[in-house]
Write a protein that holds these residues in place. Structure first.
Motif, PDB file in Angstrom:
ATOM      1  N   VAL A  27       7.973   0.046  -3.663  1.00 58.45           N
ATOM      2  CA  VAL A  27       8.624  -0.048  -2.369  1.00 58.45           C
ATOM      3  C   VAL A  27       7.887   0.756  -1.312  1.00 58.45           C
ATOM      4  N   SER A  28       7.832   0.165  -0.122  1.00 54.71           N
ATOM      5  CA  SER A  28       7.283   0.878   1.029  1.00 54.71           C
ATOM      6  C   SER A  28       8.303   0.793   2.141  1.00 54.71           C
ATOM      7  N   PRO A  29       9.221   1.751   2.212  1.00 56.98           N
ATOM      8  CA  PRO A  29      10.280   1.689   3.222  1.00 56.98           C
ATOM      9  C   PRO A  29       9.726   1.617   4.645  1.00 56.98           C
ATOM     10  N   VAL A  30       8.614   2.259   4.903  1.00 54.63           N
ATOM     11  CA  VAL A  30       8.077   2.258   6.259  1.00 54.63           C
ATOM     12  C   VAL A  30       7.775   0.835   6.710  1.00 54.63           C
ATOM     13  N   HIS A  40       4.287   7.022  -7.909  1.00 53.37           N
ATOM     14  CA  HIS A  40       3.722   6.511  -6.667  1.00 53.37           C
ATOM     15  C   HIS A  40       2.384   5.863  -6.928  1.00 53.37           C
ATOM     16  N   LEU A  41       2.000   4.978  -6.035  1.00 59.72           N
ATOM     17  CA  LEU A  41       0.722   4.282  -6.158  1.00 59.72           C
ATOM     18  C   LEU A  41      -0.419   5.188  -5.729  1.00 59.72           C
ATOM     19  N   THR A  42      -1.534   5.052  -6.414  1.00 61.45           N
ATOM     20  CA  THR A  42      -2.729   5.759  -5.953  1.00 61.45           C
ATOM     21  C   THR A  42      -3.701   4.783  -5.306  1.00 61.45           C
ATOM     22  N   ALA A  43      -3.446   3.481  -5.507  1.00 62.86           N
ATOM     23  CA  ALA A  43      -4.322   2.481  -4.896  1.00 62.86           C
ATOM     24  C   ALA A  43      -3.624   1.136  -4.969  1.00 62.86           C
ATOM     25  N   ALA A  44      -3.868   0.277  -4.009  1.00 69.28           N
ATOM     26  CA  ALA A  44      -3.342  -1.088  -4.058  1.00 69.28           C
ATOM     27  C   ALA A  44      -4.304  -1.978  -3.296  1.00 69.28           C
ATOM     28  N   LEU A  63       0.842  -1.199   0.000  1.00 76.08           N
ATOM     29  CA  LEU A  63       0.000   0.000   0.000  1.00 76.08           C
ATOM     30  C   LEU A  63       0.875   1.246   0.000  1.00 76.08           C
ATOM     31  N   ALA A  64       0.441   2.266  -0.677  1.00 75.39           N
ATOM     32  CA  ALA A  64       1.111   3.576  -0.628  1.00 75.39           C
ATOM     33  C   ALA A  64       2.587   3.483  -0.965  1.00 75.39           C
ATOM     34  N   ALA A  65       2.888   2.595  -1.888  1.00 80.65           N
ATOM     35  CA  ALA A  65       4.288   2.425  -2.264  1.00 80.65           C
ATOM     36  C   ALA A  65       4.696   3.468  -3.300  1.00 80.65           C
ATOM     37  N   HIS A  66       5.995   3.599  -3.475  1.00 80.02           N
ATOM     38  CA  HIS A  66       6.530   4.409  -4.569  1.00 80.02           C
ATOM     39  C   HIS A  66       7.191   3.470  -5.562  1.00 80.02           C
TER      40      HIS A  66
END
Lengths: 417, 92, 961
Positions: C934-937, C901-905, C881-884
């Motif tokens: 990628v979602s570093p968080v 960046h993603l707008t939806a997943a 979710l909310a990945a770049h």
């Protein structure tokens, strides 16, 4: 003379000897290499970095009032870099890196307090968007976390996250390096440093005219007479529009009033900076104990430095949603500043159609946090004539090309930003 | 809070209104309207001008868009002449 | 034992004894007391410790200007408020008051050792140190400073009090009911104006109630009683006591807070007046001299007030240092009356050297007119350096007060905007002058309102004040601002360091920035600054006076807009029906919207899974009522729509509808919606929920300001129609069972159409064939009152088809599977139609709002963020979710500039795998490429392939089934 606990002790022991002035006595010269109009945080930071990074001190900084008396004196002192768009993030994150260590560099305690910045989300959808931002920050090298309700409660004991609020909180973006900096000290610290390097700073001296000769900047007029200059930077926040018209340059920005207010001082109860996002409301506690709060702009064009009290009521209502104990406290002071907001909500920095005339304005109510980075980059521009990458996106002509940087996605309506 | 003189409803508190920004004249929607014309029309303005002409929408009242001249420093307001050309248009 | 209470006299009710506690001690006072007067009556003089040096402090004044006597109070209801001035707290039974800012005891405060370092702790010392080691400011020094700072301690609990916000309108508002104010109010009412009179104290009259002066030849208190009676008989006057006017705002708006006596609540008043008479009085200025802060040093007028109003003997042996002769005499008389021995007074030409005494003043040292050093034992010192008009409210709109050197005072002009200052707040001292002035100002105000003829200008003149320098002396511990412990030396030091503007002095020394807002310090500070700068005092100006005049309760300012009442909650017409069906709702903007409909202990994920599959395979129903709906009529209706939407609409016909895009003036995509033609020159337009109000305003703005010649009428019908969409392969079957009175087979009622009629002959409806989900779908609109009935019918008739109500979560999943756009995600205020793959919808044959600026070069660059679809390369991983989107997987410490960046997943229930939508740099030309999401968080990196943004039924065949 260096500020330190030793010099303090020395003065205390020896009695009434005076501290040197933060601005050295100076004699206005007929000409300078660089004139900066606006002795606020940005203008003075530019001066400091001109001297420190580039060894340039043939500089005059003018202000129509007292140093730092514009938005630098009026903001809510928050520093952070949690932006999605890279143009905004890069500059503000560089600023955060500079804040950390700036007190030492200036030998002036700016009280950079990285106590953490919490940006509250009020729905899962919003939290998802915050995660997007946090990921952008991490990719850019900054720390960012997404916190659950439970984690927020652990770190902010006083916060109200119950469902019995109008817009319950679902989570938060947290930036550990975010926090506050003492705003007045920023102007004073940069001024002292620039002045000690030989740069002239003149207060109560407005710019009354701009002279262009051979299509280049030649001089400025002031109440003290004409001052020739090689380069002129207009860095006067809301006043920049009027100054720019003296050179025939029209700036696509509007002046909107922004307010802030404080409670009476109380013993420490809030140890971080918290921002509420259903409507806007941000809060922190000063070292003197006052709770400082601010919110959205007043939503109409004004230079009165005086807003609609309804905005304060709305901001306060949201603050009380977060921290119900605020209801016990009392309003001690409220004030205003003029936020200069361009048509996409982002700053106007860099070159103008006139050679050797530069601008730095349009920071709205997001300029304070960027202060050292802007100073650094502007100094580089003034010294080398080459626009640094950090500033490229903020060019004046982006409204003609369409290369907008609209963080909020709101459009050419400055009163909505 | 400003007290705005709505020509239809009288003096009403600002909270009944929604702000519409500076008065701007849109170019005609024909092929002559160039980027430059529109850029000037919606992005630029004469910043030395005060009072400014601006739009207020009486959202919680008659729902008319009214035009006001306001000094941005003192907030003193006067209605723009010609706002009486508004009745009956585009609204029910 | 109230050992300092005089046997008789005072405006107190000795029959009503009030018991209270101070620092744990049980004490008594009387009704009519303030906490300050009750403490003094009990011979308690040490009340507080100062903020910085922790010096013992007592009670300096008798009013809001009190800088020293700060306490925390808990009232009988248990409500706690810190930082109250003992002089402003009305004594009530059960009050528990505590001093602040001391440890361990008020009498033995270890903080006082800070004084020994006072030379270290001079102005701005914290800017000069605490810088090393770097991290210590935040980790160590700041924590210590924060603990030492602040005044009261606040408890972390909710305020249970009730508050309210109300309005008043009047022609003339009078602020203050002292001699000038009460006279002005009476005269204004007699002139025929509607009048509101605000008084901050619990009773009318101000000092007229106790000062031993005469009005004409009767005692002031008698004059007051008579005038009050006459006032209360005026029908057009409204009097509010316990009400503090705290600020003046544009166009006659004055804000005030009333402390209610009844339910311990406070009321926040907004008062609109045509004219304002400001009778807020003046406060006395203290003297600046070494040791001028000890308990027992009191302003002369305050001493008189404690004597006459509260019947207190404030000390045994008094020394007087009073600039004005008449006041000196009046104070002497008062002290004699109270049985206080006057041991001496500072003669003209004398100098105050120092004071002695720790918990209480014990000695004064001075030189007399011959220069001879004297010392006298005393426990009370009455000081006055003159008066400071409390005319702040007149200056709240930006005009400043003017310093008048001959009067040694900062005074308002005779009319400042809508404000007429009167009485002592414009420099008058004598009570008869004040009364006369009040009348005159009222007549001036009434004349400006056309109620009476303009009076002849004959205003009383302020009297010359005493010269400043006579009574102020240099030396250590000479306080200018008692609350923030600002010494004269601090001001001098600030100047010396180059902080010359008065604003810089204020910020550097914190002068006047306390809770008393510098009421007893500002004028002295200005004069001091002028003296130090060797300038004329009339060149110094004051810092901007801003509201509030005195601190006011936050709780009151928010009133009842707390908790769930902060802003209105909006329900759709289906709310009650949905609630009964067990719907889980969520707050979405101002709406409470259906989120999902769990059945039998389902988790949300399970419910959503079931709902999505039901819509794709059978039929579901969802609330679409929140969309904006505008009825557009007129001979120019089509022309109007054609101008504001970028699509070609000319060919639309009655009974058909189009999906449309609205651009901003600058070409950026703003909103998407539909237009349905209902009849000739009659259209119904829909817009997204989020932009509903803004679009409505926008359409009206264009018609009323730019295109007044167009014949168009708009009606907002957003709230008039409830809208339920039934979607899925069985939708038509279900619709048939609802018995519409029009043909609904595919050819009669194709996609993108509208029909009007009724259901089952008894429910009016409009049905639109429009699909957000990508399934065959009918949006059934009925007048809002029919919502519950419609829902009941749909559920009833739909039972055979497996009707499944669904909410926001499922709506979002369905639209993501189709690559349909949503506000805030794809339509983010930065993307163009072309970015989102809808470039073909933008007409090239007409001009419309946004068409010109859309041609700007940066809006058509190939490397813009463009909408694409993503699937995991391995076919099974969950796209975060909310990945770049990046070229390489995430690695901590490695900075990467994202490519998008993603707008939806989502995990797609229909496809059984993870899919995403994204904005990717140059996305349209990158079909088939692989990148990393990628979602570093969350420390996730998933390899993804770029593809079409539509994942289900790409050809759209289901819509035409």
């Amino acid at each position: 003379m260096k500020y330190s606990v030793f010099s303090l002790l020395g003065k205390a022991v020896t009695g009434q000897q005076k501290w040197p002035k933060i601005i050295q006595p100076q004699q206005l010269k007929p000409a300078y290499d660089i004139v900066i109009a606006g002795a606020g945080g940005h203008g003075l930071a530019t001066a400091h970095y001109l001297a420190t990074n580039h060894g340039i001190n043939d500089v005059l900084v003018l202000d129509s009032g007292w140093i730092g008396g514009g938005n630098t004196a009026r903001n809510t002192t928050i520093v952070r870099s949690d932006y999605l768009l890279n143009a905004s993030f890069a500059l503000k994150n560089f600023a955060l890196q500079l804040w950390d260590g700036l007190s030492q560099e200036l030998n002036f305690n700016l009280m950079y307090s990285p106590r953490g910045y919490f940006d509250l989300a009020h729905s899962d959808g919003e939290l998802e968007h915050f995660l997007l931002r946090a990921n952008a920050m991490r990719l850019g090298g900054a720390n960012a976390e997404i916190l659950t309700q439970k984690e927020i409660r652990k770190r902010l004991p006083g916060i109200n996250l119950t469902q019995n609020t109008r817009y319950p909180v679902s989570g938060a973006l947290f930036q550990p390096e975010g926090g506050v900096v003492r705003h007045d000290a920023v102007a004073w610290g940069f001024a002292r440093s620039a002045s000690s390097a030989g740069i002239h700073i003149l207060q109560n001296c407005p710019l009354t005219g701009i002279k262009i000769e051979n299509e280049k900047i030649a001089a400025v007029s002031t109440p003290h007479g004409r001052v020739d200059t090689g380069r002129l930077l207009l860095s006067a926040a809301g006043a920049t529009s009027k100054l720019a018209t003296l050179a025939g340059v029209s700036l696509p920005m509007e002046m909107i009033n922004v307010q802030a207010f404080v409670s009476e001082p109380v013993k420490p109860i809030l140890h971080a900076v918290v921002n509420y996002n259903a409507g806007l409301s941000y809060i922190s506690q000063t070292d003197k104990g006052e709770l400082v709060m601010g919110g959205a702009s007043d939503g109409y064009i004004s230079t009165a430095r005086r807003g609609s009290f309804a905005t304060i009521e709305d901001t306060l209502a949201r603050a009380i949603q977060m921290f119900p104990f605020i209801s016990h406290l009392r309003l001690m002071r409220h004030w205003s500043g003029t936020a200069d907001i361009p048509m996409d909500g982002n700053a106007l920095v860099g070159n103008t159609p006139i050679e050797n005339l530069f601008i730095n304005c349009g920071w709205g109510y997001a300029g304070f946090k960027a202060t050292p980075a802007v100073g650094w980059a502007m100094a580089e521009l003034l010294a080398s004539g080459v626009l640094p990458d950090l500033l490229k996106p903020f060019s004046l002509n982006r409204f003609e090309t369409g290369a907008l940087i609209d963080d909020a996605g709101v459009g050419p309506y400055p009163w909505l930003h | 809070m400003l007290l705005i003189n709505c020509p239809y409803c009288g003096e009403r508190d600002q909270s009944e209104f929604s702000y519409g920004g500076r008065i701007r004249n849109y170019p005609a929607l024909d092929s002559s309207a160039s980027i430059e014309t529109w850029h000037r029309a919606i992005h630029l303005h004469d910043s030395s001008q005060t009072p400014i002409g601006e739009y207020w929408h009486h959202e919680c009242g008659c729902e008319q868009w009214i035009e006001i001249n306001r000094d941005v420093d003192s907030h003193e307001m006067t209605p723009v002449s010609g706002s009486d050309a508004l009745p009956g248009r585009g609204q029910s | 034992m109230q050992i300092r209470r005089l046997i008789s006299g005072g405006i107190i009710d000795r029959d009503k004894s009030i018991s209270f506690k101070f620092n744990g001690r049980r004490l008594t006072g009387y009704a009519g007391d303030t906490l300050a007067s009750a403490l003094l009556a009990n011979n308690i003089n040490l009340v507080a410790r100062s903020i910085k040096y922790h010096r013992p402090r007592g009670i300096l004044s008798a009013g809001l200007e009190e800088p020293s006597a700060l306490v925390s109070c808990t009232d009988r209801q248990g409500v706690f408020v810190p930082n109250l001035k003992a002089t402003e707290v009305v004594l009530e039974s059960g009050l528990v008051a505590r001093s602040q800012n001391f440890w361990p005891f008020l009498s033995v405060d270890f903080g006082a050792t800070l004084q020994l370092g006072c030379r270290l702790l001079d102005a701005g010392f914290y800017y000069k140190t605490f810088m090393w080691p770097k991290k210590w400011w935040h980790l160590v020094y700041e924590k210590i400073i924060r603990h030492a700072s602040g005044q009261g301690r606040i408890e972390n609990n909710r305020d249970a009090k009730l508050y309210d916000k109300r309005m008043m309108h009047c022609q003339i508002l009078v602020i203050g009911s002292g001699p000038a104010g009460i006279s002005a109010a009476k005269c204004a009412a007699e002139s025929g104006a509607s009048v509101v009179l605000l008084e901050q104290a619990p009773t009318l009259g101000g000092s007229a109630a106790w000062e031993q002066t005469k009005v004409d030849s009767i005692p002031a208190s008698q004059w007051l009683q008579r005038t009050s009676r006459e006032l209360e008989q005026q029908p057009s006057i409204r009097i509010t006591l316990n009400t503090l006017a705290f600020g003046q705002y544009d166009q006659g708006l004055v804000l005030a807070v009333e402390q209610s006596r009844n339910k311990a609540a406070a009321i926040y008043w907004r008062i609109r007046a045509k004219r304002i008479i400001l009778a807020s009085g003046a406060s006395e200025r203290p003297l600046i001299f070494p040791g001028n802060d000890r308990p027992g040093i009191m302003l002369a007028a305050a001493a008189r007030q404690y004597i006459y109003r509260f019947a207190i003997r404030p000390g045994e042996r008094a020394f007087l240092a009073i600039a004005d002769e008449d006041e000196l005499q009046a104070t002497r008389l008062a002290l004699e009356y109270a049985g206080v021995e006057v041991v001496g007074n500072l003669p003209r030409g004398g100098k105050l050297i120092n004071t002695r005494g720790w918990h209480r003043l014990s000695q004064i040292r001075f030189t007399d007119e011959l220069g001879k050093k004297q010392k006298l034992r005393c426990d009370l010192m009455c000081v006055s350096g003159g008066w400071a008009a409390q005319a702040h409210i007149a200056a709240h709109l930006g005009d400043k007060l003017t310093f008048i050197p001959s009067l040694d005072a900062l005074l308002p002009a005779s009319q400042m905007g809508l404000v007429f200052p009167t009485g002592s707040c414009r420099g008058l001292a004598e009570i008869n002058d004040c009364i006369e002035d009040g009348v005159q100002q009222a007549l001036r105000a009434a004349a400006q309102l056309g109620l009476v003829p303009e009076p002849e200008p004959d205003l009383p003149l302020p009297r010359a004040g005493p010269a400043y320098h006579q009574h102020h002396q240099d030396g250590a511990m000479a306080f200018v601002d008692l609350q923030n412990d600002v010494l004269r030396g601090d001001i001098e030091q600030a100047l010396g360091e180059g902080y010359e503007d008065i604003e810089l002095v204020k910020r550097y020394t914190t002068l006047g920035m306390g809770t008393d807002q510098g009421k007893t310090s500002w004028t002295n500070a200005m004069l001091e600054l002028a003296r130090l700068k060797r300038e004329d005092s009339n060149t110094t100006s004051h810092t901007t006076f801003r509201p509030p005049y005195s601190p006011v309760s936050f709780g009151a300012l928010v009133g009842a807009d707390t908790q769930s009442n902060m802003t209105p909650v909006r329900h759709t017409p289906f709310y009650s029906a949905f609630k009964a069906a067990g719907c889980i709702f969520q707050t979405s903007g101002n709406w409470v919207y259906s989120r999902y409909f769990p059945s039998q202990n389902e988790t949300m994920e399970q419910a959503i899974q079931r709902e999505v599959l039901a819509v794709r395979n059978a039929v579901g129903c969802v609330d679409m009522s929140t969309l904006g709906k505008v009825d557009v009529k007129g001979s120019d209706a089509l022309e109007f729509l054609s101008r504001i939407y970028c699509n070609n609409i000319e060919t639309i016909k009655p009974g058909r509808l189009r999906y449309l895009l609205m651009l901003r003036e600058d070409g950026i995509l703003y909103d998407d919606g539909t237009v349905a033609q209902l009849a000739d020159n009659h259209f119904l337009v829909t817009m997204t929920t989020a932009n509903s109000a803004a679009c409505w305003r926008w359409m009206n703005k264009l018609l009323q300001t730019q295109w007044r010649d167009l014949d168009v009428q708009l009606t907002s019908v957003s709230d008039h129609w409830a809208s339920l969409a039934i979607a899925g392969p069985e939708a038509r079957h279900l619709l048939r069972h609802l018995r519409p009175d029009f043909h609904i087979d595919r050819d009669s009622f194709p996609m993108a159409s509208v029909r009007q009629g009724s259901l089952d002959e008894n429910m009016p409806c409009r049905v639109f064939t429009v699909s957000f989900s990508g399934e065959l779908s009918y949006e059934i609109n009925v007048p809002a009152g029919f919502a519950s009935s419609l829902y009941a019918r749909v559920i009833d008739k739909g039972a055979d088809f497996g009707i499944t109500p669904y909410g926001l979560e499922t709506l979002d999943i369905l639209r993501i599977e189709k690559g349909h756009l949503s506000i805030g995600t794809e339509i983010d205020g930065r993307t163009t139609a072309a970015d989102l793959g809808l470039g073909k919808m933008v007409s090239t044959s007409k001009a419309f709002i946004g068409s010109s600026l859309l041609q700007r070069p940066a809006l058509s660059r190939e490397d813009r963020l463009q909408l694409v679809g993503l699937e995991a390369v391995d076919g099974s991983s969950a796209i975060p979710l909310a990945a770049h989107l990046t070229a390489a997987p995430w690695k901590p410490g490695v900075v990467q500039l994202p490519l998008g960046h993603l707008t939806a997943a989502i995990q797609s229930p229909t496809l059984g795998r993870s899919i995403a939508l994204a904005l990717l740099t140059g996305g349209h030309r990158r079909m088939g490429e692989t990148l990393w999401a990628v979602s570093p968080v969350n420390n996730q990196s998933v390899e993804v392939r770029v593809g079409s943004s539509c994942f289900v039924d790409v050809t759209g065949s289901r819509l035409h089934a």
